[in-house]
Design an enzyme around this catalytic site. Structure first.
Site, PDB file in Angstrom:
ATOM      1  N   GLU A 218       3.028  -8.221  11.722  1.00 46.53           N
ATOM      2  CA  GLU A 218       2.463  -7.182  10.846  1.00 46.53           C
ATOM      3  C   GLU A 218       2.968  -7.453   9.435  1.00 46.53           C
ATOM      4  O   GLU A 218       4.147  -7.713   9.228  1.00 46.53           O
ATOM      5  CB  GLU A 218       2.917  -5.810  11.359  1.00 46.53           C
ATOM      6  CG  GLU A 218       2.854  -4.669  10.377  1.00 46.53           C
ATOM      7  CD  GLU A 218       1.436  -4.302   9.942  1.00 46.53           C
ATOM      8  OE1 GLU A 218       0.555  -4.129  10.798  1.00 46.53           O
ATOM      9  OE2 GLU A 218       1.216  -4.205   8.707  1.00 46.53           O
TER      10      GLU A 218
ATOM     11  N   ASP B 171      -5.412  -6.380  15.890  1.00 48.32           N
ATOM     12  CA  ASP B 171      -5.526  -4.947  15.610  1.00 48.32           C
ATOM     13  C   ASP B 171      -5.488  -4.765  14.096  1.00 48.32           C
ATOM     14  O   ASP B 171      -4.508  -4.321  13.519  1.00 48.32           O
ATOM     15  CB  ASP B 171      -4.353  -4.229  16.296  1.00 48.32           C
ATOM     16  CG  ASP B 171      -4.376  -2.737  16.036  1.00 48.32           C
ATOM     17  OD1 ASP B 171      -5.360  -2.250  15.472  1.00 48.32           O
ATOM     18  OD2 ASP B 171      -3.383  -2.079  16.388  1.00 48.32           O
TER      19      ASP B 171
ATOM     20  N   GLY C  26      -0.461 -12.432   9.174  1.00 51.48           N
ATOM     21  CA  GLY C  26      -0.950 -12.887  10.469  1.00 51.48           C
ATOM     22  C   GLY C  26      -1.851 -14.109  10.373  1.00 51.48           C
ATOM     23  O   GLY C  26      -1.852 -14.967  11.266  1.00 51.48           O
TER      24      GLY C  26
ATOM     25  N   SER D 222      -6.948  -3.640  10.161  1.00 53.94           N
ATOM     26  CA  SER D 222      -7.616  -2.537   9.488  1.00 53.94           C
ATOM     27  C   SER D 222      -9.017  -3.007   9.073  1.00 53.94           C
ATOM     28  O   SER D 222      -9.475  -4.071   9.493  1.00 53.94           O
ATOM     29  CB  SER D 222      -6.786  -2.047   8.301  1.00 53.94           C
ATOM     30  OG  SER D 222      -6.359  -3.132   7.507  1.00 53.94           O
TER      31      SER D 222
ATOM     32  N   GLN E 194       0.833  -1.204   0.000  1.00 52.48           N
ATOM     33  CA  GLN E 194       0.000   0.000   0.000  1.00 52.48           C
ATOM     34  C   GLN E 194       0.869   1.255   0.000  1.00 52.48           C
ATOM     35  O   GLN E 194       2.075   1.193   0.226  1.00 52.48           O
ATOM     36  CB  GLN E 194      -0.894   0.000   1.258  1.00 52.48           C
ATOM     37  CG  GLN E 194      -0.106  -0.206   2.560  1.00 52.48           C
ATOM     38  CD  GLN E 194      -0.905  -0.906   3.654  1.00 52.48           C
ATOM     39  OE1 GLN E 194      -2.121  -0.916   3.638  1.00 52.48           O
ATOM     40  NE2 GLN E 194      -0.214  -1.506   4.613  1.00 52.48           N
TER      41      GLN E 194
ATOM     42  N   ASP F 243       1.049   0.480  13.670  1.00 49.14           N
ATOM     43  CA  ASP F 243       1.404   1.790  14.234  1.00 49.14           C
ATOM     44  C   ASP F 243       2.162   1.664  15.550  1.00 49.14           C
ATOM     45  O   ASP F 243       2.638   2.662  16.095  1.00 49.14           O
ATOM     46  CB  ASP F 243       0.161   2.682  14.395  1.00 49.14           C
ATOM     47  CG  ASP F 243      -0.858   2.108  15.383  1.00 49.14           C
ATOM     48  OD1 ASP F 243      -0.478   1.402  16.334  1.00 49.14           O
ATOM     49  OD2 ASP F 243      -2.059   2.387  15.211  1.00 49.14           O
TER      50      ASP F 243
ATOM     51  N   PRO G 291      -6.571  -6.835   2.229  1.00 49.48           N
ATOM     52  CA  PRO G 291      -5.751  -7.820   2.938  1.00 49.48           C
ATOM     53  C   PRO G 291      -6.312  -8.215   4.301  1.00 49.48           C
ATOM     54  O   PRO G 291      -6.051  -9.322   4.779  1.00 49.48           O
ATOM     55  CB  PRO G 291      -4.388  -7.130   3.076  1.00 49.48           C
ATOM     56  CG  PRO G 291      -4.623  -5.674   2.803  1.00 49.48           C
ATOM     57  CD  PRO G 291      -5.810  -5.604   1.916  1.00 49.48           C
TER      58      PRO G 291
END
Lengths: 289, 289
Positions: free
Chosen positions: B122, B171, B154, B173, B47, B102, B178
């Site tokens: 991640e 956590d 993951g 998105s 991305q 993040d 994905p």
């Protein structure tokens, strides 16, 4: 009355065959809503009053280009500003609403059969008429003989009352322009005087995220005037920051009722929400302590 | 690396000398943020990763033009997704975070001295590096020897683990592209297997206002797999709708701890927030019951 495209105000734009409302009141953040139809539009003596039908939020009340309440979440704000003081008072008979032109707060108050008189003091009759006719999801097409509409300035109105109301609900717009005085110390003094000796007032006290200063000043004012004061929050999706604050001032202790008397048809509040809403995030506790 | 104006992606526009990011992922609602500066911009294998400095929200992580977390409110989400499962587990030693590029969740987890191992899986290393270097308000420039970064998918990672972790934090998105598999029943089955016999998992389960269907499906999946499941909420101002949901699944009963062990420096959570966050608005209770 339908708005013709040739007379669209600057915050309504036609782009690639789509109609968009862009809120233009903030310098650094703009929110644009795709609009299906302009349902109502009229310049009142105070502001441009519109009811717009939007794709994501249903019909919305828009004043001078700024969204005030929507069909999807208007009930959250109105239930929270009404049922909290009414549940804490326990036996309210006479309720004054200052502002609240969308009629949503009055609608919630009118759900209590024991309440005898509901006075709604709103400066702009056009807002009330537009919402009653075209925003039923919020106003419920309010029609209740106990509700008396008084179209005048709430600040002047409350100045001349003493020992009159059980509950006063201050449902103002943002503290700019006509609503600015609704956040002044002098106004809250008059509200205090207008309440009976066991009276309770509540006001919306803005976003704890973007206007923590307004909340802090409001809480300080109310704390100075009332022996019992507290802040509570709700999440109102279409208000900037989502998190919204209300400040309550009471002449009697704010203890939870032993028995609740909530109307059966609430969509947001329940007993647990009314209990938990006073538990504030740590950053708010720090600022208010 | 600074982005030159000539190579701006379509969601970043210069207008009247002002730089604006317009989120373009929704059909009927557009939010535009005024930007001070493009701090970082790189096309990763997955991305377009940007760190933008905005006027109202400080620095923000932006993926393919959509705001993921901001300096002003990133801590709310990260504190809520971390401290709830960690407080309920009571004695976590080994924690797995899936997503969370993040680094904010890992930062919160690392505040517990008793936790021995923190695995952060991640898919996009660019996100992690960008946030560690350029988004300190969220990542805290995370540097803790207990945190092991694993840059892989993951979904595949968790498939190969059994009886390994005390707490798993998902956590992700939004469930498009994905992250879609991170909302599937099969994925939660694998998470269940990867947890120890007293393990607890939590995932973000989207906006109760706009994606009540995703929340309901997630809760149903987790309720089928775990003997104890619950939904809690927080207000995250920069997420659409403000109100955000998390769903927790546990192999042990979810009873409040007798003694809390919260880190001292939280900005949003406190004991009352952790207690009250499970009290849901009436419309959520109706849908989930």
């Amino acid at each position: 009355m339908k708005q013709t495209l040739s007379s669209l105000p600057p915050y309504l734009k036609m782009e690639n065959g789509e109609l968009w409302l862009t809120e233009d009141d903030r310098d650094n953040l703009k929110i644009s809503y795709r609009i299906k139809e302009v349902i109502f539009s009229e310049q009142s003596p105070f502001q441009q009053v519109m009811i717009l039908d939007s794709y994501d939020f249903g019909r919305m009340l828009v004043l001078d280009g700024v969204v005030q309440t929507t069909s999807i979440d208007g009930h959250i704000y109105n239930e929270m500003i009404s049922h909290v003081p009414l549940q804490f008072h326990r036996a309210p008979k006479k309720v004054l609403i200052i502002g609240g032109g969308d009629c949503g707060a009055a609608r919630e108050v009118a759900k209590y059969n024991d309440i005898e008189e509901i006075y709604m003091v709103e400066i702009d009759e056009t807002v009330v008429q537009a919402c009653k006719e075209h925003l039923p999801a919020v106003s419920g097409n309010l029609s209740d003989s106990r509700v008396q509409f008084i179209y005048t300035d709430g600040v002047a109105f409350v100045k001349e009352r003493a020992n009159t109301y059980d509950v006063i609900i201050i449902d103002s717009s943002d503290p700019i322009g006509p609503a600015k005085e609704l956040f002044s110390y002098e106004f809250y003094q008059n509200v205090h005087r207008a309440l009976k000796e066991d009276g309770i007032m509540v006001c919306q006290s803005q976003s704890p995220i973007f206007h923590l200063d307004v909340l802090k000043q409001t809480y300080t004012n109310i704390q100075q005037l009332f022996p019992h004061a507290a802040v509570y929050t709700a999440t109102v999706p279409t208000y900037p920051g989502g998190l919204w604050s209300f400040t309550i001032g009471a002449k009697i202790p704010l203890s939870l009722p032993n028995t609740w008397s909530l109307p059966a048809d609430t969509k947001y509040v329940n007993e647990a929400i009314l209990t938990r809403c006073f538990e504030l995030p740590q950053f708010m506790k720090t600022v208010l302590s």
